[in-house]
Design a protein around this motif. Sequence first.
Motif, PDB file in Angstrom:
ATOM      1  N   ALA A 152       0.854  -1.196   0.000  1.00 54.51           N
ATOM      2  CA  ALA A 152       0.000   0.000   0.000  1.00 54.51           C
ATOM      3  C   ALA A 152       0.890   1.246   0.000  1.00 54.51           C
ATOM      4  N   GLY A 153       1.941   1.198   0.798  1.00 57.51           N
ATOM      5  CA  GLY A 153       2.880   2.324   0.859  1.00 57.51           C
ATOM      6  C   GLY A 153       3.604   2.495  -0.468  1.00 57.51           C
ATOM      7  N   ALA A 154       4.024   1.387  -1.061  1.00 57.31           N
ATOM      8  CA  ALA A 154       4.726   1.458  -2.350  1.00 57.31           C
ATOM      9  C   ALA A 154       3.783   1.992  -3.426  1.00 57.31           C
ATOM     10  N   MET A 155       2.536   1.561  -3.387  1.00 55.68           N
ATOM     11  CA  MET A 155       1.576   2.007  -4.411  1.00 55.68           C
ATOM     12  C   MET A 155       1.244   3.498  -4.249  1.00 55.68           C
ATOM     13  N   ALA A 156       1.317   3.989  -3.025  1.00 56.91           N
ATOM     14  CA  ALA A 156       1.084   5.431  -2.829  1.00 56.91           C
ATOM     15  C   ALA A 156       2.157   6.215  -3.579  1.00 56.91           C
ATOM     16  N   VAL A 157       3.389   5.720  -3.551  1.00 56.58           N
ATOM     17  CA  VAL A 157       4.485   6.378  -4.276  1.00 56.58           C
ATOM     18  C   VAL A 157       4.247   6.261  -5.784  1.00 56.58           C
ATOM     19  N   VAL A 158       3.794   5.091  -6.218  1.00 55.65           N
ATOM     20  CA  VAL A 158       3.496   4.887  -7.647  1.00 55.65           C
ATOM     21  C   VAL A 158       2.442   5.903  -8.104  1.00 55.65           C
ATOM     22  N   HIS A 159       1.386   6.065  -7.299  1.00 58.46           N
ATOM     23  CA  HIS A 159       0.318   7.011  -7.664  1.00 58.46           C
ATOM     24  C   HIS A 159       0.853   8.440  -7.730  1.00 58.46           C
ATOM     25  N   ALA A 160       1.725   8.782  -6.798  1.00 60.10           N
ATOM     26  CA  ALA A 160       2.280  10.143  -6.790  1.00 60.10           C
ATOM     27  C   ALA A 160       3.142  10.373  -8.036  1.00 60.10           C
ATOM     28  N   THR A 161       3.912   9.364  -8.407  1.00 62.67           N
ATOM     29  CA  THR A 161       4.764   9.488  -9.598  1.00 62.67           C
ATOM     30  C   THR A 161       3.889   9.605 -10.846  1.00 62.67           C
ATOM     31  N   LEU A 162       2.833   8.823 -10.889  1.00 66.08           N
ATOM     32  CA  LEU A 162       1.911   8.879 -12.043  1.00 66.08           C
ATOM     33  C   LEU A 162       1.298  10.278 -12.170  1.00 66.08           C
ATOM     34  N   LYS A 163       0.912  10.809 -11.040  1.00 66.85           N
ATOM     35  CA  LYS A 163       0.293  12.142 -11.045  1.00 66.85           C
ATOM     36  C   LYS A 163       1.279  13.184 -11.587  1.00 66.85           C
ATOM     37  N   ALA A 164       2.498  13.121 -11.076  1.00 68.74           N
ATOM     38  CA  ALA A 164       3.518  14.083 -11.521  1.00 68.74           C
ATOM     39  C   ALA A 164       3.807  13.916 -13.013  1.00 68.74           C
ATOM     40  N   LEU A 165       3.820  12.670 -13.466  1.00 68.07           N
ATOM     41  CA  LEU A 165       4.070  12.411 -14.890  1.00 68.07           C
ATOM     42  C   LEU A 165       2.941  12.998 -15.746  1.00 68.07           C
ATOM     43  N   ASN A 166       1.709  12.812 -15.299  1.00 72.66           N
ATOM     44  CA  ASN A 166       0.574  13.342 -16.072  1.00 72.66           C
ATOM     45  C   ASN A 166       0.630  14.854 -16.180  1.00 72.66           C
ATOM     46  N   VAL A 167       1.042  15.488 -15.086  1.00 76.03           N
ATOM     47  CA  VAL A 167       1.164  16.962 -15.104  1.00 76.03           C
ATOM     48  C   VAL A 167       2.236  17.360 -16.118  1.00 76.03           C
ATOM     49  N   ALA A 168       3.366  16.667 -16.061  1.00 73.75           N
ATOM     50  CA  ALA A 168       4.468  16.983 -16.980  1.00 73.75           C
ATOM     51  C   ALA A 168       4.055  16.746 -18.428  1.00 73.75           C
ATOM     52  N   LEU A 169       3.326  15.645 -18.664  1.00 70.99           N
ATOM     53  CA  LEU A 169       2.897  15.325 -20.027  1.00 70.99           C
ATOM     54  C   LEU A 169       1.937  16.388 -20.559  1.00 70.99           C
ATOM     55  N   ALA A 170       1.024  16.824 -19.696  1.00 69.96           N
ATOM     56  CA  ALA A 170       0.053  17.839 -20.136  1.00 69.96           C
ATOM     57  C   ALA A 170       0.784  19.101 -20.555  1.00 69.96           C
ATOM     58  N   ARG A 171       1.829  19.441 -19.824  1.00 72.63           N
ATOM     59  CA  ARG A 171       2.575  20.660 -20.152  1.00 72.63           C
ATOM     60  C   ARG A 171       3.318  20.487 -21.477  1.00 72.63           C
ATOM     61  N   VAL A 172       3.889  19.312 -21.688  1.00 74.78           N
ATOM     62  CA  VAL A 172       4.590  19.057 -22.960  1.00 74.78           C
ATOM     63  C   VAL A 172       3.590  19.116 -24.103  1.00 74.78           C
ATOM     64  N   GLU A 173       2.438  18.474 -23.883  1.00 76.47           N
ATOM     65  CA  GLU A 173       1.462  18.343 -24.965  1.00 76.47           C
ATOM     66  C   GLU A 173       0.705  19.637 -25.233  1.00 76.47           C
ATOM     67  N   ALA A 174       0.823  20.584 -24.313  1.00 82.55           N
ATOM     68  CA  ALA A 174       0.139  21.868 -24.510  1.00 82.55           C
ATOM     69  C   ALA A 174       0.757  22.630 -25.690  1.00 82.55           C
ATOM     70  N   GLY A 175       1.879  22.134 -26.167  1.00 84.65           N
ATOM     71  CA  GLY A 175       2.449  22.748 -27.364  1.00 84.65           C
ATOM     72  C   GLY A 175       3.662  23.589 -27.062  1.00 84.65           C
ATOM     73  N   PRO A 176       4.358  24.013 -28.122  1.00 90.47           N
ATOM     74  CA  PRO A 176       5.614  24.733 -27.937  1.00 90.47           C
ATOM     75  C   PRO A 176       5.414  26.067 -27.213  1.00 90.47           C
ATOM     76  N   SER A 177       6.345  26.375 -26.345  1.00 84.43           N
ATOM     77  CA  SER A 177       6.316  27.682 -25.685  1.00 84.43           C
ATOM     78  C   SER A 177       7.243  28.611 -26.475  1.00 84.43           C
ATOM     79  N   SER A 178       7.538  29.744 -25.888  1.00 84.61           N
ATOM     80  CA  SER A 178       8.377  30.698 -26.618  1.00 84.61           C
ATOM     81  C   SER A 178       9.853  30.283 -26.570  1.00 84.61           C
ATOM     82  N   SER A 179      10.189  29.429 -25.566  1.00 85.21           N
ATOM     83  CA  SER A 179      11.610  29.081 -25.434  1.00 85.21           C
ATOM     84  C   SER A 179      11.851  27.603 -25.730  1.00 85.21           C
ATOM     85  N   GLN A 180      12.718  27.321 -26.656  1.00 83.89           N
ATOM     86  CA  GLN A 180      13.047  25.930 -26.993  1.00 83.89           C
ATOM     87  C   GLN A 180      13.689  25.221 -25.814  1.00 83.89           C
ATOM     88  N   GLU A 181      14.461  25.987 -25.059  1.00 82.33           N
ATOM     89  CA  GLU A 181      15.157  25.426 -23.892  1.00 82.33           C
ATOM     90  C   GLU A 181      14.143  24.938 -22.849  1.00 82.33           C
TER      91      GLU A 181
END
Length: 529
Positions: A399-428
């Motif tokens: 249960a403790g390990a899965m809580a970490v898995v869920h947290a990592t999944l959440k963070a990944l989804n946030v990061a993916l949404a930002r990537v998929e939102a399209g190019p920003s003004s800075s390539q970097e």
Amino acid sequence: MSTTPTEAPESTGLAASPASAGAPALRLYDSAARAVVPLAPTAAPGLVTIYLCGATVQGSPHIGHMRSGIAFDVLRRWLERCGQEVRLIRNVTDIDDKILSKSAASQPPVPWWAWAQRFEREFDAAYRALGVAAPTYEPRATGHIPEMVDLVQRLLDAGHAYIGESGNVYYDVRSLPGYGSLTNQRLEDLATTEDESQLDDDVEADKRDPRDFALWKAAKPTEPADAAWDAPWGRGRPGWHLECSAMSRRYLGETFDIHGGGIDLRFPHHENEQAQSHGAGWGFARHWVHNAWVTIKGEKMSKSLGNSLVVAELLKRYDAAVLRLALGTVHHRSTVEFSEETLADAEALWERLSGAILRAYEFSDDGGLNPVDAPAEQVRARALPAEFTAAMDEDLNLAGAMAVVHATLKALNVALARVEAGPSSSQEADADLRESATVLALDLRSQLDVLGLDPLTEPWRAGVLEGVGSSQGGAAMETLDRLIQHDLDERAQARAAKDWPRADALRDKLTQAGVVVEDSPSGARWHLA
Ligand SMILES: Nc1ncnc2c1ncn2[C@@H]1O[C@H](COP(=O)(O)OP(=O)(O)OP(=O)(O)O)[C@@H](O)[C@H]1O
Ligand SMILES: [Zn+2]
């Protein structure tokens, strides 16, 4: 207890692990001590030895039968992740009363060994489908009759066994002062050691004590001649309990670290195994781990209760990874209630986990060098979050390990949404975003790998990448993206012109093709349904 000196277990081939990592930090509940205690392996530095009671191959495996295989696969993976070498033995009981009676009763009757082989294959296929790694060795009972005959002889010589008039050989439970210690029972309180597995123990009228159990069953004229082996006290076949004592000694030595099995095996099976091995003067298991039931509507899944779900049938309806997730992410001493709801939850979670990793995999494709697609060894070499490690080290707290898995999944989804939102003004900045999503996807894979559920390793990989194609996935998605983007641009123009019927028609067309469109402040995004 016998004090007969015993040979060194040189024949087991045990040796120090080259990848020795010192003692593991794992603390595990020990069913004998009835407490969580440190696992202190003794065989060789960096090596953990495990014996797991395997299947009696008398029928098709149901999902309950898979529980121990999966639970101990997680234990093994965790120890290996911590740098230990694991020697795991899981036996096959390929001779027993039920195998003899069922093979004889089948239409047309088949030899007992053909019956056993058929279901051994079915068990093998089920374990494989569910991602349970093959044990280090998988000894069959019938391949170890000489070791069993030796053990019976040893127990006879030590005064722990006697030959009955029937030719059966029995263990004399009163001869061993510690009998009952594994299950904390006093001999006086025990009525009998009869158990279901020894159904045809006949009358056993020649037992000195009803609590004694059969080590050797004399050949019967009604049984096939090839189901009996020669022994100094007469032809016959081994009792079930005897097998595990003989085979654990053969492959793990006189003393080994962990003995496992289903909770029902504690008594009489494990108590009797221990009595045999202790009677022979062997140290036997240092740590006992038992897994709980798979239930249906609160009742144990069992063939005789008529509520069993055969693995091969379930696999026609559910992804194997979903079954593994349902069974293998629950603490091994907690019951798994197997319901439509459990499976629906597991299905949804698997889609979220594999879907997020796949999204990262798709955008990361870089001329065939996809960082998310790192080989399993690289994924396993990643450091795990301290909370994950602490949870696993404390009695495999899933249960403790899965809580970490869920947290990592959440963070990944946030990061993916930002990537998929399209190019920003800075390539970097865009490169940084992609990098952080890639790292999170690798972290998630690495955590899931401990549970045997990394979507990008076999046996799940092919299913997860289905439709994407392992080498062409990125290119195919890019083409798809261009086609969809074309429709989305047209839809944006229709919306700007307030041509709502046209905008809706474009969206409907995409929906029908399995594309989900989501409007956001930065424009429309899409993903596959
Ligand atoms: N529902 C279950 N959950 C977890 N483990 C199980 C379950 N059913 C069986 N096992 C494990 O598999 C071993 C062999 O099972 P067994 O042959 O008794 O199966 P079964 O379906 O309960 O059959 P029967 O109906 O003949 O009792 C058991 O000793 C137990 O450790
Ligand atoms: Zn056993």
